[in-house]
Design a protein around this motif. Structure first.
Motif, PDB file in Angstrom:
ATOM      1  N   ASP A  42       0.853  -1.177   0.000  1.00  0.00           N
ATOM      2  CA  ASP A  42       0.000   0.000   0.000  1.00  0.00           C
ATOM      3  C   ASP A  42       0.899   1.241   0.000  1.00  0.00           C
ATOM      4  N   SER A  43       0.725   2.106  -0.977  1.00  0.00           N
ATOM      5  CA  SER A  43       1.617   3.262  -1.108  1.00  0.00           C
ATOM      6  C   SER A  43       1.513   4.235   0.066  1.00  0.00           C
ATOM      7  N   SER A  44       0.477   4.128   0.876  1.00  0.00           N
ATOM      8  CA  SER A  44       0.383   5.011   2.049  1.00  0.00           C
ATOM      9  C   SER A  44       1.476   4.691   3.063  1.00  0.00           C
ATOM     10  N   ASN A  45       2.069   3.511   2.972  1.00  0.00           N
ATOM     11  CA  ASN A  45       3.166   3.124   3.862  1.00  0.00           C
ATOM     12  C   ASN A  45       4.532   3.396   3.248  1.00  0.00           C
ATOM     13  N   SER A  46       4.548   4.022   2.107  1.00  0.00           N
ATOM     14  CA  SER A  46       5.777   4.239   1.360  1.00  0.00           C
ATOM     15  C   SER A  46       6.696   5.252   2.046  1.00  0.00           C
ATOM     16  N   PRO A  47       7.974   4.940   2.148  1.00  0.00           N
ATOM     17  CA  PRO A  47       8.922   5.920   2.677  1.00  0.00           C
ATOM     18  C   PRO A  47       9.177   7.011   1.642  1.00  0.00           C
ATOM     19  N   PRO A  48       9.734   8.143   2.052  1.00  0.00           N
ATOM     20  CA  PRO A  48      10.030   9.219   1.094  1.00  0.00           C
ATOM     21  C   PRO A  48      10.980   8.737   0.003  1.00  0.00           C
ATOM     22  N   SER A  49      10.794   9.260  -1.205  1.00  0.00           N
ATOM     23  CA  SER A  49      11.606   8.803  -2.336  1.00  0.00           C
ATOM     24  C   SER A  49      13.085   9.090  -2.148  1.00  0.00           C
ATOM     25  N   GLY A  50      13.427  10.152  -1.435  1.00  0.00           N
ATOM     26  CA  GLY A  50      14.834  10.465  -1.179  1.00  0.00           C
ATOM     27  C   GLY A  50      15.539   9.396  -0.369  1.00  0.00           C
ATOM     28  N   MET A  51      14.758   8.623   0.381  1.00  0.00           N
ATOM     29  CA  MET A  51      15.328   7.555   1.183  1.00  0.00           C
ATOM     30  C   MET A  51      15.979   6.501   0.312  1.00  0.00           C
ATOM     31  N   PHE A  52      15.361   6.173  -0.828  1.00  0.00           N
ATOM     32  CA  PHE A  52      15.910   5.137  -1.693  1.00  0.00           C
ATOM     33  C   PHE A  52      17.296   5.513  -2.201  1.00  0.00           C
ATOM     34  N   VAL A  53      17.488   6.776  -2.533  1.00  0.00           N
ATOM     35  CA  VAL A  53      18.790   7.241  -3.011  1.00  0.00           C
ATOM     36  C   VAL A  53      19.828   7.125  -1.899  1.00  0.00           C
ATOM     37  N   LYS A  54      19.485   7.577  -0.703  1.00  0.00           N
ATOM     38  CA  LYS A  54      20.423   7.495   0.431  1.00  0.00           C
ATOM     39  C   LYS A  54      20.733   6.045   0.784  1.00  0.00           C
ATOM     40  N   PHE A  55      19.712   5.211   0.768  1.00  0.00           N
ATOM     41  CA  PHE A  55      19.908   3.806   1.105  1.00  0.00           C
ATOM     42  C   PHE A  55      20.778   3.116   0.059  1.00  0.00           C
ATOM     43  N   ALA A  56      20.510   3.363  -1.216  1.00  0.00           N
ATOM     44  CA  ALA A  56      21.310   2.749  -2.287  1.00  0.00           C
ATOM     45  C   ALA A  56      22.758   3.213  -2.217  1.00  0.00           C
ATOM     46  N   THR A  57      22.967   4.496  -1.909  1.00  0.00           N
ATOM     47  CA  THR A  57      24.321   5.030  -1.773  1.00  0.00           C
ATOM     48  C   THR A  57      25.056   4.353  -0.625  1.00  0.00           C
ATOM     49  N   ALA A  58      24.374   4.201   0.508  1.00  0.00           N
ATOM     50  CA  ALA A  58      24.988   3.544   1.666  1.00  0.00           C
ATOM     51  C   ALA A  58      25.349   2.101   1.347  1.00  0.00           C
ATOM     52  N   LEU A  59      24.442   1.376   0.690  1.00  0.00           N
ATOM     53  CA  LEU A  59      24.731  -0.014   0.323  1.00  0.00           C
ATOM     54  C   LEU A  59      25.918  -0.114  -0.630  1.00  0.00           C
ATOM     55  N   GLN A  60      25.974   0.800  -1.577  1.00  0.00           N
ATOM     56  CA  GLN A  60      27.064   0.774  -2.547  1.00  0.00           C
ATOM     57  C   GLN A  60      28.407   1.019  -1.869  1.00  0.00           C
ATOM     58  N   ARG A  61      28.434   1.931  -0.915  1.00  0.00           N
ATOM     59  CA  ARG A  61      29.692   2.239  -0.209  1.00  0.00           C
ATOM     60  C   ARG A  61      30.093   1.138   0.756  1.00  0.00           C
ATOM     61  N   MET A  62      29.105   0.546   1.439  1.00  0.00           N
ATOM     62  CA  MET A  62      29.410  -0.448   2.461  1.00  0.00           C
ATOM     63  C   MET A  62      29.639  -1.849   1.888  1.00  0.00           C
ATOM     64  N   TYR A  63      28.970  -2.160   0.790  1.00  0.00           N
ATOM     65  CA  TYR A  63      29.034  -3.505   0.229  1.00  0.00           C
ATOM     66  C   TYR A  63      29.297  -3.461  -1.271  1.00  0.00           C
ATOM     67  N   PRO A  64      30.433  -2.941  -1.695  1.00  0.00           N
ATOM     68  CA  PRO A  64      30.693  -2.860  -3.138  1.00  0.00           C
ATOM     69  C   PRO A  64      30.781  -4.256  -3.772  1.00  0.00           C
ATOM     70  N   GLU A  65      30.157  -4.386  -4.915  1.00  0.00           N
ATOM     71  CA  GLU A  65      30.192  -5.625  -5.707  1.00  0.00           C
ATOM     72  C   GLU A  65      29.663  -6.844  -4.962  1.00  0.00           C
ATOM     73  N   ARG A  66      28.775  -6.666  -3.991  1.00  0.00           N
ATOM     74  CA  ARG A  66      28.180  -7.802  -3.274  1.00  0.00           C
ATOM     75  C   ARG A  66      26.841  -8.223  -3.867  1.00  0.00           C
ATOM     76  N   LEU A  67      26.253  -7.407  -4.734  1.00  0.00           N
ATOM     77  CA  LEU A  67      24.927  -7.686  -5.265  1.00  0.00           C
ATOM     78  C   LEU A  67      25.001  -8.674  -6.423  1.00  0.00           C
ATOM     79  N   LYS A  68      24.288  -9.773  -6.269  1.00  0.00           N
ATOM     80  CA  LYS A  68      24.205 -10.753  -7.347  1.00  0.00           C
ATOM     81  C   LYS A  68      22.942 -10.510  -8.175  1.00  0.00           C
ATOM     82  N   LYS A  69      21.825 -10.261  -7.501  1.00  0.00           N
ATOM     83  CA  LYS A  69      20.552 -10.067  -8.194  1.00  0.00           C
ATOM     84  C   LYS A  69      19.646  -9.208  -7.323  1.00  0.00           C
ATOM     85  N   PHE A  70      18.887  -8.331  -7.969  1.00  0.00           N
ATOM     86  CA  PHE A  70      17.924  -7.465  -7.291  1.00  0.00           C
ATOM     87  C   PHE A  70      16.580  -7.717  -7.962  1.00  0.00           C
ATOM     88  N   VAL A  71      15.630  -8.287  -7.217  1.00  0.00           N
ATOM     89  CA  VAL A  71      14.344  -8.668  -7.786  1.00  0.00           C
ATOM     90  C   VAL A  71      13.223  -7.901  -7.096  1.00  0.00           C
TER      91      VAL A  71
END
Length: 139
Positions: A42-71
């Motif tokens: 339900d989109s009423s539970n959706s976090p702010p869109s800016g969160m996705f950018v910050k979260f993706a940036t943090a994951l990229q910095r903390m876990y470089p090249e660890r992603l095998k698949k994103f579904v």
């Protein structure tokens, strides 16, 4: 709260890494498969869109090249539109790692998406129809 959302998801990522290391008994399974389940979302539970950018940036910095698949399971129309807008700017390797599963009830689609990357012994029936994990997961 953006920070709480990011910390909760980083905790889940850390638990996934720890569980992978434990289950693989240190045999070097270092790649993560990330599944965002939008079934009954339900989109009423959706976090702010800016969160996705910050979260993706943090994951990229903390876990470089660890992603095998994103579904994305049954992602909304708007999420697919946004993805199609940024798709041309993504590196080829990144594009190959991202997929959308639009019908989670289809055993054939689940098998095509997860069959080559998830062993049935490490999958729930939600991911693969022949998944062997049936107990609650400890997060």
């Amino acid at each position: 709260n953006i920070q709480a959302f990011a910390l909760a998801n980083l905790y889940v990522a850390e638990r996934a890494i720890a569980a992978t290391e434990y289950l693989s008994k240190g045999r070097g399974q270092e790649k993560l498969i990330v599944v965002f389940d939008f079934v009954d979302y339900d989109s009423s539970n959706s976090p702010p869109s800016g969160m996705f950018v910050k979260f993706a940036t943090a994951l990229q910095r903390m876990y470089p090249e660890r992603l095998k698949k994103f579904v994305f399971l049954e992602a909304s129309f708007w999420l697919r539109v946004i993805y199609n807008m940024v798709y041309p700017f993504l590196a080829h390797d990144t594009r190959e790692k991202i997929s959308f599963l639009t019908d989670t009830k289809s055993a054939e689609l689940k098998e095509a998406t997860f069959g080559d990357i998830v062993d049935p012994s490490q999958a729930t029936r939600h991911i693969l129809d022949n998944g062997e994990l049936t107990s609650e997961l400890d997060m």
